[in-house]
Motif scaffolding. Sequence first.
Motif, PDB file in Angstrom:
ATOM      1  N   ASP A 116       0.830  -1.200   0.000  1.00 34.16           N
ATOM      2  CA  ASP A 116       0.000   0.000   0.000  1.00 34.16           C
ATOM      3  C   ASP A 116       0.868   1.255   0.000  1.00 34.16           C
ATOM      4  N   LEU A 117       1.983   1.221   0.730  1.00 31.84           N
ATOM      5  CA  LEU A 117       2.885   2.377   0.783  1.00 31.84           C
ATOM      6  C   LEU A 117       3.517   2.622  -0.582  1.00 31.84           C
ATOM      7  N   ASP A 118       3.954   1.547  -1.246  1.00 32.59           N
ATOM      8  CA  ASP A 118       4.555   1.708  -2.569  1.00 32.59           C
ATOM      9  C   ASP A 118       3.525   2.173  -3.595  1.00 32.59           C
ATOM     10  N   ARG A 119       2.301   1.708  -3.468  1.00 34.99           N
ATOM     11  CA  ARG A 119       1.254   2.177  -4.379  1.00 34.99           C
ATOM     12  C   ARG A 119       1.025   3.679  -4.214  1.00 34.99           C
ATOM     13  N   ALA A 120       1.047   4.132  -2.964  1.00 32.66           N
ATOM     14  CA  ALA A 120       0.878   5.561  -2.707  1.00 32.66           C
ATOM     15  C   ALA A 120       2.063   6.347  -3.259  1.00 32.66           C
ATOM     16  N   THR A 121       3.263   5.834  -3.055  1.00 30.19           N
ATOM     17  CA  THR A 121       4.455   6.504  -3.577  1.00 30.19           C
ATOM     18  C   THR A 121       4.452   6.498  -5.099  1.00 30.19           C
ATOM     19  N   SER A 122       3.998   5.400  -5.681  1.00 23.80           N
ATOM     20  CA  SER A 122       3.889   5.313  -7.132  1.00 23.80           C
ATOM     21  C   SER A 122       2.976   6.397  -7.668  1.00 23.80           C
ATOM     22  N   ARG A 123       1.837   6.579  -6.999  1.00 25.25           N
ATOM     23  CA  ARG A 123       0.899   7.622  -7.427  1.00 25.25           C
ATOM     24  C   ARG A 123       1.552   8.997  -7.377  1.00 25.25           C
ATOM     25  N   ALA A 124       2.332   9.242  -6.322  1.00 28.85           N
ATOM     26  CA  ALA A 124       3.000  10.532  -6.189  1.00 28.85           C
ATOM     27  C   ALA A 124       4.052  10.724  -7.292  1.00 28.85           C
ATOM     28  N   PHE A 125       4.781   9.670  -7.632  1.00 29.10           N
ATOM     29  CA  PHE A 125       5.773   9.771  -8.693  1.00 29.10           C
ATOM     30  C   PHE A 125       5.105  10.040 -10.044  1.00 29.10           C
ATOM     31  N   ILE A 126       3.972   9.396 -10.283  1.00 26.47           N
ATOM     32  CA  ILE A 126       3.258   9.625 -11.536  1.00 26.47           C
ATOM     33  C   ILE A 126       2.792  11.073 -11.630  1.00 26.47           C
ATOM     34  N   ARG A 127       2.264  11.604 -10.539  1.00 27.19           N
ATOM     35  CA  ARG A 127       1.806  12.988 -10.553  1.00 27.19           C
ATOM     36  C   ARG A 127       2.982  13.949 -10.680  1.00 27.19           C
TER      37      ARG A 127
ATOM     38  N   PRO B  25      16.391  -2.048 -10.531  1.00 28.99           N
ATOM     39  CA  PRO B  25      16.445  -1.611 -11.927  1.00 28.99           C
ATOM     40  C   PRO B  25      15.267  -0.741 -12.344  1.00 28.99           C
ATOM     41  N   PHE B  26      14.134  -0.874 -11.630  1.00 26.54           N
ATOM     42  CA  PHE B  26      12.961  -0.057 -11.899  1.00 26.54           C
ATOM     43  C   PHE B  26      12.567   0.656 -10.613  1.00 26.54           C
ATOM     44  N   LEU B  27      11.613   1.549 -10.696  1.00 24.40           N
ATOM     45  CA  LEU B  27      11.306   2.397  -9.547  1.00 24.40           C
ATOM     46  C   LEU B  27      10.847   1.620  -8.330  1.00 24.40           C
ATOM     47  N   PHE B  28      10.170   0.490  -8.556  1.00 20.69           N
ATOM     48  CA  PHE B  28       9.625  -0.259  -7.431  1.00 20.69           C
ATOM     49  C   PHE B  28      10.044  -1.723  -7.456  1.00 20.69           C
ATOM     50  N   GLY B  29      11.272  -1.967  -7.888  1.00 22.46           N
ATOM     51  CA  GLY B  29      11.774  -3.323  -7.810  1.00 22.46           C
ATOM     52  C   GLY B  29      12.275  -3.875  -9.119  1.00 22.46           C
ATOM     53  N   PRO B  30      12.248  -5.211  -9.248  1.00 20.15           N
ATOM     54  CA  PRO B  30      12.880  -5.869 -10.390  1.00 20.15           C
ATOM     55  C   PRO B  30      12.067  -5.855 -11.676  1.00 20.15           C
ATOM     56  N   THR B  31      10.788  -5.466 -11.594  1.00 17.25           N
ATOM     57  CA  THR B  31       9.957  -5.446 -12.799  1.00 17.25           C
ATOM     58  C   THR B  31       9.286  -4.079 -12.938  1.00 17.25           C
ATOM     59  N   PRO B  32       9.002  -3.649 -14.160  1.00 13.55           N
ATOM     60  CA  PRO B  32       8.381  -2.335 -14.367  1.00 13.55           C
ATOM     61  C   PRO B  32       6.932  -2.309 -13.900  1.00 13.55           C
ATOM     62  N   THR B  33       6.511  -1.136 -13.464  1.00 15.73           N
ATOM     63  CA  THR B  33       5.132  -0.912 -13.027  1.00 15.73           C
ATOM     64  C   THR B  33       4.598   0.333 -13.738  1.00 15.73           C
ATOM     65  N   ALA B  34       3.383   0.741 -13.365  1.00 15.64           N
ATOM     66  CA  ALA B  34       2.768   1.903 -14.004  1.00 15.64           C
ATOM     67  C   ALA B  34       3.615   3.156 -13.836  1.00 15.64           C
ATOM     68  N   ALA B  35       4.276   3.311 -12.715  1.00 14.26           N
ATOM     69  CA  ALA B  35       5.105   4.498 -12.496  1.00 14.26           C
ATOM     70  C   ALA B  35       6.231   4.587 -13.513  1.00 14.26           C
ATOM     71  N   ASP B  36       6.811   3.446 -13.866  1.00 14.01           N
ATOM     72  CA  ASP B  36       7.883   3.455 -14.863  1.00 14.01           C
ATOM     73  C   ASP B  36       7.369   3.910 -16.220  1.00 14.01           C
ATOM     74  N   ALA B  37       6.147   3.520 -16.555  1.00 17.24           N
ATOM     75  CA  ALA B  37       5.577   3.928 -17.838  1.00 17.24           C
ATOM     76  C   ALA B  37       5.478   5.442 -17.936  1.00 17.24           C
ATOM     77  N   SER B  38       5.098   6.097 -16.844  1.00 16.26           N
ATOM     78  CA  SER B  38       4.974   7.553 -16.846  1.00 16.26           C
ATOM     79  C   SER B  38       6.324   8.242 -16.734  1.00 16.26           C
TER      80      SER B  38
ATOM     81  N   GLU C  25       3.847  13.820 -14.421  1.00 18.64           N
ATOM     82  CA  GLU C  25       2.858  14.308 -15.389  1.00 18.64           C
ATOM     83  C   GLU C  25       2.362  15.720 -15.106  1.00 18.64           C
ATOM     84  N   GLU C  26       2.440  16.161 -13.856  1.00 16.56           N
ATOM     85  CA  GLU C  26       1.926  17.486 -13.512  1.00 16.56           C
ATOM     86  C   GLU C  26       3.029  18.489 -13.214  1.00 16.56           C
ATOM     87  N   HIS C  27       4.283  18.048 -13.222  1.00 14.40           N
ATOM     88  CA  HIS C  27       5.383  18.989 -13.040  1.00 14.40           C
ATOM     89  C   HIS C  27       6.455  18.817 -14.103  1.00 14.40           C
ATOM     90  N   MET C  28       7.031  17.616 -14.197  1.00 16.79           N
ATOM     91  CA  MET C  28       8.094  17.396 -15.174  1.00 16.79           C
ATOM     92  C   MET C  28       7.618  17.679 -16.590  1.00 16.79           C
TER      93      MET C  28
END
Length: 230
Positions: free
Chosen positions: A83-94, A178-191, A97-100
């Motif tokens: 749950d913590l990583d999901r929340a952090t993922s959401r923050a990284f996506i925002r 290798p990716f933002l949240f471990g060994p495999t890519p997630t939605a945050a990596d896509a953004s 997409e909303e600043h970078m």
Amino acid sequence: MLTLVTYPPAFGQPSGSPFCVKALYLLNLSGLPWQRKDTPDPRNWPKGKLPALWVDDEIIGDSDNIRTWLEEHGARFDEGLSDLDRATSRAFIRMAEEHMYFHIVMDRWGDKAVWPLVRDTYFSAIPALIRNWITRGIRRMLLKGMDTQGLGRLTAGERLDRIEPDLQAITDRLWHGPFLFGPTPTAADASVAAMLGAMAGTPGGTALSRRVREDLILTQYMARVAEALG
């Protein structure tokens, strides 16, 4: 068959828009079969924007809505995240997409040396004789919006200082895998990787594009995401 309607490739990236690249990455991550349709003209698609996902007689506009649709049809982009990583993922996506993203806009539309290269890529369907005349108003309106938003009031150096903590936050995460949240890519990596790729790909050698291209951790990360999801 799903059809992703997207802007054509540009500046060494799968599409001239990082949001289109994000959608492409998410589709590949979903494992669902899909095909691609390129167009330089977004006017006939939802809200006059791309990407759009064409599913039978339904059209899903906006990369966030595309993600939601894919998840409703079985995609599990954040499988195994706490749950913590999901929340952090959401923050990284925002953050991406909303600043970078708006730093990319200023680099491409606000830099007088870069703009002609961007204009002739984005608006290549418009005859060269009238292209500058037609796009002048579009650019003026966009930059007025960026001035209202605030980023347009900063110098290039101030913008670089503003985005540096974002780039450092990404780098700090990548020390852990290798990716933002471990060994495999997630939605945050896509953004995030899509935005970094757009930054690095901006023509003209801006300070921001050089900053990203010369960072070994970020360039290797972008290459890993492109290999896994491209």
